[in-house]
Design a protein around this motif. Structure first.
Motif, PDB file in Angstrom:
ATOM      1  N   ILE A  21       0.832  -1.216   0.000  1.00  0.00           N
ATOM      2  CA  ILE A  21       0.000   0.000   0.000  1.00  0.00           C
ATOM      3  C   ILE A  21       0.862   1.259   0.000  1.00  0.00           C
ATOM      4  O   ILE A  21       0.657   2.179  -0.804  1.00  0.00           O
ATOM      5  CB  ILE A  21      -0.948   0.012   1.220  1.00  0.00           C
ATOM      6  CG1 ILE A  21      -1.939  -1.157   1.162  1.00  0.00           C
ATOM      7  CG2 ILE A  21      -1.681   1.357   1.316  1.00  0.00           C
ATOM      8  CD1 ILE A  21      -3.029  -1.035   0.148  1.00  0.00           C
ATOM      9  N   ASN A  22       1.846   1.297   0.888  1.00  0.00           N
ATOM     10  CA  ASN A  22       2.615   2.532   1.088  1.00  0.00           C
ATOM     11  C   ASN A  22       3.691   2.754   0.039  1.00  0.00           C
ATOM     12  O   ASN A  22       3.934   3.892  -0.380  1.00  0.00           O
ATOM     13  CB  ASN A  22       3.267   2.533   2.471  1.00  0.00           C
ATOM     14  CG  ASN A  22       2.257   2.699   3.594  1.00  0.00           C
ATOM     15  OD1 ASN A  22       1.212   3.315   3.401  1.00  0.00           O
ATOM     16  ND2 ASN A  22       2.562   2.154   4.758  1.00  0.00           N
ATOM     17  N   ASP A  23       4.364   1.690  -0.370  1.00  0.00           N
ATOM     18  CA  ASP A  23       5.557   1.838  -1.219  1.00  0.00           C
ATOM     19  C   ASP A  23       5.327   1.457  -2.675  1.00  0.00           C
ATOM     20  O   ASP A  23       5.988   1.982  -3.568  1.00  0.00           O
ATOM     21  CB  ASP A  23       6.707   0.994  -0.652  1.00  0.00           C
ATOM     22  CG  ASP A  23       7.010   1.324   0.802  1.00  0.00           C
ATOM     23  OD1 ASP A  23       6.954   2.516   1.152  1.00  0.00           O
ATOM     24  OD2 ASP A  23       7.288   0.397   1.589  1.00  0.00           O
ATOM     25  N   ILE A  24       4.414   0.526  -2.921  1.00  0.00           N
ATOM     26  CA  ILE A  24       4.208   0.018  -4.275  1.00  0.00           C
ATOM     27  C   ILE A  24       2.979   0.634  -4.920  1.00  0.00           C
ATOM     28  O   ILE A  24       2.823   0.608  -6.138  1.00  0.00           O
ATOM     29  CB  ILE A  24       4.086  -1.533  -4.246  1.00  0.00           C
ATOM     30  CG1 ILE A  24       5.297  -2.150  -3.536  1.00  0.00           C
ATOM     31  CG2 ILE A  24       3.950  -2.100  -5.656  1.00  0.00           C
ATOM     32  CD1 ILE A  24       6.636  -1.799  -4.165  1.00  0.00           C
ATOM     33  N   GLN A  25       2.085   1.186  -4.112  1.00  0.00           N
ATOM     34  CA  GLN A  25       0.824   1.761  -4.606  1.00  0.00           C
ATOM     35  C   GLN A  25      -0.071   0.700  -5.239  1.00  0.00           C
ATOM     36  O   GLN A  25      -0.829   0.985  -6.173  1.00  0.00           O
ATOM     37  CB  GLN A  25       1.089   2.897  -5.610  1.00  0.00           C
ATOM     38  CG  GLN A  25       2.031   3.982  -5.106  1.00  0.00           C
ATOM     39  CD  GLN A  25       1.512   4.660  -3.833  1.00  0.00           C
ATOM     40  OE1 GLN A  25       0.400   5.141  -3.815  1.00  0.00           O
ATOM     41  NE2 GLN A  25       2.328   4.693  -2.792  1.00  0.00           N
ATOM     42  N   ALA A  26       0.027  -0.530  -4.737  1.00  0.00           N
ATOM     43  CA  ALA A  26      -0.827  -1.607  -5.219  1.00  0.00           C
ATOM     44  C   ALA A  26      -2.209  -1.511  -4.565  1.00  0.00           C
ATOM     45  O   ALA A  26      -2.382  -0.854  -3.538  1.00  0.00           O
ATOM     46  CB  ALA A  26      -0.200  -2.958  -4.900  1.00  0.00           C
ATOM     47  N   THR A  27      -3.178  -2.182  -5.168  1.00  0.00           N
ATOM     48  CA  THR A  27      -4.489  -2.366  -4.565  1.00  0.00           C
ATOM     49  C   THR A  27      -4.515  -3.761  -3.953  1.00  0.00           C
ATOM     50  O   THR A  27      -4.148  -4.734  -4.624  1.00  0.00           O
ATOM     51  CB  THR A  27      -5.602  -2.223  -5.616  1.00  0.00           C
ATOM     52  OG1 THR A  27      -5.549  -0.897  -6.151  1.00  0.00           O
ATOM     53  CG2 THR A  27      -6.970  -2.470  -5.005  1.00  0.00           C
ATOM     54  N   VAL A  28      -4.925  -3.860  -2.693  1.00  0.00           N
ATOM     55  CA  VAL A  28      -4.752  -5.098  -1.934  1.00  0.00           C
ATOM     56  C   VAL A  28      -6.080  -5.552  -1.344  1.00  0.00           C
ATOM     57  O   VAL A  28      -6.819  -4.757  -0.760  1.00  0.00           O
ATOM     58  CB  VAL A  28      -3.720  -4.902  -0.801  1.00  0.00           C
ATOM     59  CG1 VAL A  28      -3.565  -6.176   0.013  1.00  0.00           C
ATOM     60  CG2 VAL A  28      -2.372  -4.467  -1.371  1.00  0.00           C
ATOM     61  N   ARG A 233       9.922  -6.699   1.222  1.00  0.00           N
ATOM     62  CA  ARG A 233      10.492  -6.179  -0.031  1.00  0.00           C
ATOM     63  C   ARG A 233      10.883  -7.325  -0.964  1.00  0.00           C
ATOM     64  O   ARG A 233      10.667  -7.250  -2.186  1.00  0.00           O
ATOM     65  CB  ARG A 233      11.702  -5.288   0.278  1.00  0.00           C
ATOM     66  CG  ARG A 233      11.343  -3.931   0.890  1.00  0.00           C
ATOM     67  CD  ARG A 233      12.558  -3.046   1.042  1.00  0.00           C
ATOM     68  NE  ARG A 233      13.362  -3.393   2.212  1.00  0.00           N
ATOM     69  CZ  ARG A 233      13.215  -2.839   3.420  1.00  0.00           C
ATOM     70  NH1 ARG A 233      12.285  -1.924   3.617  1.00  0.00           N
ATOM     71  NH2 ARG A 233      13.991  -3.195   4.422  1.00  0.00           N
ATOM     72  N   ALA A 234      11.436  -8.384  -0.391  1.00  0.00           N
ATOM     73  CA  ALA A 234      11.833  -9.541  -1.202  1.00  0.00           C
ATOM     74  C   ALA A 234      10.619 -10.210  -1.831  1.00  0.00           C
ATOM     75  O   ALA A 234      10.645 -10.611  -3.005  1.00  0.00           O
ATOM     76  CB  ALA A 234      12.600 -10.546  -0.342  1.00  0.00           C
ATOM     77  N   LEU A 235       9.546 -10.337  -1.066  1.00  0.00           N
ATOM     78  CA  LEU A 235       8.356 -11.018  -1.570  1.00  0.00           C
ATOM     79  C   LEU A 235       7.741 -10.261  -2.744  1.00  0.00           C
ATOM     80  O   LEU A 235       7.279 -10.875  -3.718  1.00  0.00           O
ATOM     81  CB  LEU A 235       7.337 -11.200  -0.447  1.00  0.00           C
ATOM     82  CG  LEU A 235       7.764 -12.164   0.669  1.00  0.00           C
ATOM     83  CD1 LEU A 235       6.694 -12.234   1.750  1.00  0.00           C
ATOM     84  CD2 LEU A 235       8.057 -13.553   0.118  1.00  0.00           C
ATOM     85  N   TYR A 236       7.718  -8.945  -2.677  1.00  0.00           N
ATOM     86  CA  TYR A 236       7.190  -8.197  -3.819  1.00  0.00           C
ATOM     87  C   TYR A 236       8.108  -8.355  -5.035  1.00  0.00           C
ATOM     88  O   TYR A 236       7.619  -8.475  -6.170  1.00  0.00           O
ATOM     89  CB  TYR A 236       6.995  -6.715  -3.495  1.00  0.00           C
ATOM     90  CG  TYR A 236       6.475  -5.977  -4.710  1.00  0.00           C
ATOM     91  CD1 TYR A 236       5.169  -6.193  -5.156  1.00  0.00           C
ATOM     92  CD2 TYR A 236       7.301  -5.142  -5.459  1.00  0.00           C
ATOM     93  CE1 TYR A 236       4.690  -5.568  -6.301  1.00  0.00           C
ATOM     94  CE2 TYR A 236       6.832  -4.506  -6.598  1.00  0.00           C
ATOM     95  CZ  TYR A 236       5.529  -4.733  -7.017  1.00  0.00           C
ATOM     96  OH  TYR A 236       5.066  -4.129  -8.161  1.00  0.00           O
TER      97      TYR A 236
END
Length: 354
Positions: A21-28, A233-236
């Protein structure tokens, strides 16, 4: 990117969701059954985002999983939902079989049905990322041996056996049905929002209360410690850039004996807390050796060279920086862990589907 995260209210899952949410701006979409270890207060920092969605559902519920896929239409799944505490698996293995094996099977089938319905373009882009543990590999006996992605499985506990089973199911769904899967196996995580039954938060909170700091046996068991935000971070990296069908081991490059971990925490607390409980001079005075758990593996250690070479990921935190951040977080966030200890966090669960 729209990502469905199972177990997103847990320790690692909530770190992943905060990062997305905070760093990637993905929808979760967080899917969590909110067992004892699921805590929506760990997601408070992102819960007001329009890109955050939550449903309370069990991954063993096939109808609920089908509905989640149909309504959310994810581009990827990050499957973290699991029972994960070794001691609990020894006392009551049935829940581990149900969630980790049956639940993973149910989720795989829901994902396969959804994936099969997609257009060819979306089908090729879809990913099912299964997050697992280094405990599936069993025990390392040599001082220089490391777990690699091809290390044979030899699980020792009901927990690790159930996770090994789920790994095999995921690989079978890729081999048999073509489902585009990726697997990661990680070393021991630590950091903020860690449920207090695990070693590091247990030691911190027991020390603050002046209680004994239990150490199994002589505390010579060795673990590779991975800061949870490095893991997120690794998982993304893996779900967004990893190769379908591949496995990536994720480790912190921080091997420590359990007794060393406990003593390090005590040293940091000695520095940060002037008024110590129960008249002690040093927190290490609280260390208490207890009978070792059955089947306790002596050493885990990850070779994380593959993810470094192929995806460019390396941990940002050393054990020294990560453990200090962790201790300071618990000192500065007493409301969070006090509500966990009292059970008050359970009361926040009603009416929060969004």
């Amino acid at each position: 990117m729209k990502i469905l995260v199972t177990g997103g209210a847990g320790f690692i899952g909530s770190a992943v969701v905060r990062h997305l949410i905070n760093d990637i701006q993905a929808t979760v979409l967080v899917v969590d059954s909110l067992t004892y270890a699921g805590n929506l207060e760990s997601l408070a920092a992102v819960s007001q985002s329009p890109r955050y969605h939550f449903i309370q559902a069990d991954i063993c519920d096939a109808a609920a999983m089908k509905r989640a896929f149909t309504e959310f239409q994810p581009d990827a799944v990050m499957h973290l939902a699991a029972e994960s505490h070794v001691d609990r698996s020894i006392d009551g293995p049935a829940a581990f079989i149900e969630t980790n094996i049956v639940g993973t099977y149910t989720l795989l089938e829901a994902a396969r049905a959804y994936w099969s319905s997609l257009s060819s373009e979306k089908k090729s882009a879809f990913r099912f990322h299964h997050i697992s543990t280094d405990e599936v590999y069993g025990d390392l006996h040599g001082t220089d041996d490391l777990f690699v992605e091809t290390t044979p499985y030899a699980p020792s506990s009901p927990y690790s056996a159930s996770k090994a089973s789920s790994d095999h199911l995921v690989r079978a769904w890729h081999r048999t049905y073509g489902l585009p899967v990726i697997i990661t196996n990680c070393s021991n995580n630590y950091g903020p929002y860690h449920f207090p039954e695990k070693l590091i938060p247990l030691v911190i909170l027991n020390a603050l209360a002046g209680k004994p700091l239990p150490v199994y046996g002589e505390g010579l068991q060795i673990r590779d410690w991975l800061y949870v935000e490095d893991h997120a971070r690794a998982l993304y990296k893996v779900v967004s850039e990893g190769v379908v069908g591949e496995t990536y081991n994720i480790g912190g490059h921080n091997e420590r004996k359990n007794i060393e971990v406990v003593k390090t925490i005590c040293t940091i607390l000695d520095e940060l807390i002037a008024d110590k409980p129960n008249g002690i001079t040093h927190f290490a005075e609280l260390i208490t050796h207890v009978t070792d758990r059955p089947g306790h593996d002596m050493r885990y250690a990850i070779d994380a060279g593959k993810i470094a070479r192929e995806l460019g990921w390396k941990p940002q935190e050393t054990f020294e920086t990560g453990i200090r951040k962790t201790v300071e977080w618990y000192l500065n966030n007493s409301e969070w862990w006090q509500r966990v200890q009292s059970g008050a966090y359970v009361g926040e669960r009603l009416g929060l589907n969004k």
